[in-house]
Design an enzyme around this catalytic site. Structure first.
Site, PDB file in Angstrom:
ATOM      1  N   HIS A  15       0.852  -1.195   0.000  1.00  0.00           N
ATOM      2  CA  HIS A  15       0.000   0.000   0.000  1.00  0.00           C
ATOM      3  C   HIS A  15       0.888   1.246   0.000  1.00  0.00           C
ATOM      4  CE1 HIS A  15      -3.974   1.989   1.214  1.00  0.00           C
ATOM      5  NE2 HIS A  15      -3.095   2.964   1.009  1.00  0.00           N
ATOM      6  N   HIS A  17       1.544   4.854  -2.597  1.00  0.00           N
ATOM      7  CA  HIS A  17       1.068   5.595  -3.773  1.00  0.00           C
ATOM      8  C   HIS A  17       2.246   6.140  -4.585  1.00  0.00           C
ATOM      9  CE1 HIS A  17      -3.232   5.556  -2.615  1.00  0.00           C
ATOM     10  NE2 HIS A  17      -2.720   5.429  -1.396  1.00  0.00           N
ATOM     11  N   ARG A  69       3.967  16.341 -15.748  1.00  0.00           N
ATOM     12  CA  ARG A  69       3.255  16.821 -16.948  1.00  0.00           C
ATOM     13  C   ARG A  69       3.569  16.036 -18.201  1.00  0.00           C
ATOM     14  NH1 ARG A  69       4.032  23.310 -15.770  1.00  0.00           N
ATOM     15  NH2 ARG A  69       3.464  23.149 -13.570  1.00  0.00           N
ATOM     16  N   ASP A 142      -5.919   3.098  -9.257  1.00  0.00           N
ATOM     17  CA  ASP A 142      -7.054   3.419  -8.386  1.00  0.00           C
ATOM     18  C   ASP A 142      -7.917   4.544  -8.933  1.00  0.00           C
ATOM     19  OD1 ASP A 142      -5.544   5.677  -7.712  1.00  0.00           O
ATOM     20  OD2 ASP A 142      -6.046   5.542  -5.577  1.00  0.00           O
ATOM     21  N   GLY A 174      -8.748   8.395  -2.395  1.00  0.00           N
ATOM     22  CA  GLY A 174      -9.373   9.691  -2.166  1.00  0.00           C
ATOM     23  C   GLY A 174     -10.244   9.669  -0.935  1.00  0.00           C
ATOM     24  N   HIS A 201      -9.492   1.247  -0.804  1.00  0.00           N
ATOM     25  CA  HIS A 201      -9.349   1.845   0.521  1.00  0.00           C
ATOM     26  C   HIS A 201     -10.735   1.793   1.168  1.00  0.00           C
ATOM     27  CE1 HIS A 201      -5.769   3.585  -1.267  1.00  0.00           C
ATOM     28  NE2 HIS A 201      -5.486   4.331  -0.225  1.00  0.00           N
ATOM     29  N   GLU A 204     -10.986   4.101   6.516  1.00  0.00           N
ATOM     30  CA  GLU A 204      -9.890   4.958   6.980  1.00  0.00           C
ATOM     31  C   GLU A 204     -10.471   6.147   7.742  1.00  0.00           C
ATOM     32  OE1 GLU A 204      -7.709   6.672   3.746  1.00  0.00           O
ATOM     33  OE2 GLU A 204      -6.104   7.475   5.010  1.00  0.00           O
TER      34      GLU A 204
HETATM   35 ZN   LIG Z   1      -3.540   4.963   0.518  1.00  0.00          ZN
END
Ligand SMILES: [Zn+2]
Length: 341
Positions: A15, A17, A69, A142, A174, A201, A204
């Site tokens: 886990h 990102h 970008r 995700d 998110g 997720h 949380e």
């Molecule tokens: Zn996370």
């Protein structure tokens, strides 16, 4: 010292990102490429990164998203994240959660890159990371929950129509509050039917009912965080019985105020209930942590010695979506290390 043992322990992370792994060093290089909102001076940048509160985390996160970008930025970010994982955190395998929607930006004509270019850059970097650092990377795409159903439709399309062999999972990130999980059931159904693993997720920042939704409606095979599961004994029993792991990220939970203090973290309750636990770093530089630090915290909260910590590392490998050959290799490395120190 347990911290030395942890630092050199071969590990897998499940886990974490992609953009959230950009360290100040990486962001500094990107800020130099794209001058403007983010300082490129290392000292200023460190101050910019110092965690203040959740709103500040979002601000930093979005500022970094804005620096990515071009496909070359994706290549650089991914390669350097891989370098830091392998050389700093002892990682041998990682499932990186990527949010292609925020790089493709189908909602904006003036921003974004084609999904083909995004995917090619990710894959180039993955190959280079494995070659240069011996780290095996796999992807989880995700849905950014805050962008709603259009983002879910687009992310499903990226996963299914532009799939690479390294894409193993389909996730949902998110905010949870105001973003009900059931609306994404069709997307998860389609992703699972195509053989992708479900890793949303849940729980949380909302209660255990969100975790139930993730399990029952989204077919979760692992749960991101799942922190509030501790409030529901029947949920804990269900997780223990099915062996569905929680991806626990202690410092992240403190930083976002999902948990008030580390001493109150439910990781002990999870362990005591027999729930399978993995330890992870989520967005490490933005939460002022590292995977090694998260292992130290878990060792402290669970009162683990070296063999207990090695077991945590083994669990992450076992419940990963790595192919068997990779699992066997990393488990053997852990065994050898634990035997010889
Ligand atoms: Zn996370």
């Amino acid at each position: 010292m347990l911290s030395d043992f942890i630092a050199r322990l071969p590990k897998a992370e499940l886990h974490v990102h992609h953009v959230g792994s950009a360290s100040p060093r990486i962001v500094s290089e990107l800020a130099e490429r794209h001058p403007g909102t983010v300082p490129s001076d290392p000292d200023e940048l460190r101050r910019f990164f110092e965690f203040r509160d959740f709103a500040h985390f979002i601000e930093v996160y979005l500022a970094v998203v804005d620096l990515i970008r071009t496909p070359e930025d994706i290549r650089y970010l991914t390669h350097e994240v891989g370098r830091e994982m392998a050389t700093g955190q002892g990682l041998r395998y990682a499932e990186l959660t990527c949010t292609p929607y925020t790089s493709v930006r189908p909602d904006r004509d003036d921003l974004g890159m084609p999904i083909e270019a995004y995917t090619e850059a990710l894959e180039d970097a993955r190959t280079a990371v494995e070659r240069d650092f011996g780290l095996v990377l796999r992807w989880i795409y995700d849905i950014p929950g805050e962008s709603g159903l259009p983002a879910a439709d687009a992310t499903l399309g990226y996963a299914l129509d532009h799939r690479t062999d390294a894409l193993v999972g389909f996730g949902l990130g998110g905010p949870e509050i105001g973003v009900p999980r059931p609306q994404f059931q069709p997307h998860f159904d389609a992703a699972r039917a195509a053989g992708l693993h479900s890793v949303p997720h849940a729980g949380e920042t909302t209660g255990p009912e969100t975790v139930w939704h993730a399990l029952r409606l989204l077919g979760a095979e692992r749960v991101g965080h799942g922190t509030s599961s501790a409030q529901d004994a029947s949920l804990l029993a269900h997780l223990a019985e099915t062996g569905i792991p929680l991806e626990v990220c202690p410092s992240s939970n403190i930083a976002t105020r999902a948990v008030a203090r580390l001493e109150e973290h439910p990781i002990r309750a999870f362990r005591d209930a027999g729930v399978t636990i993995t330890v992870n770093s989520d967005d490490p530089p933005m939460f002022n942590t590292t995977l090694n630090r998260e292992y130290e915290i878990a060792a402290d909260l669970l009162d683990l010695d070296e063999s207990g910590v090695a077991d945590l590392a083994r669990t992450a490998v076992r419940v990963s979506f790595a192919e068997d050959a990779v699992k066997t290799r990393v488990l053997a490395e852990i065994d050898a290390y634990a035997a010889n120190g």
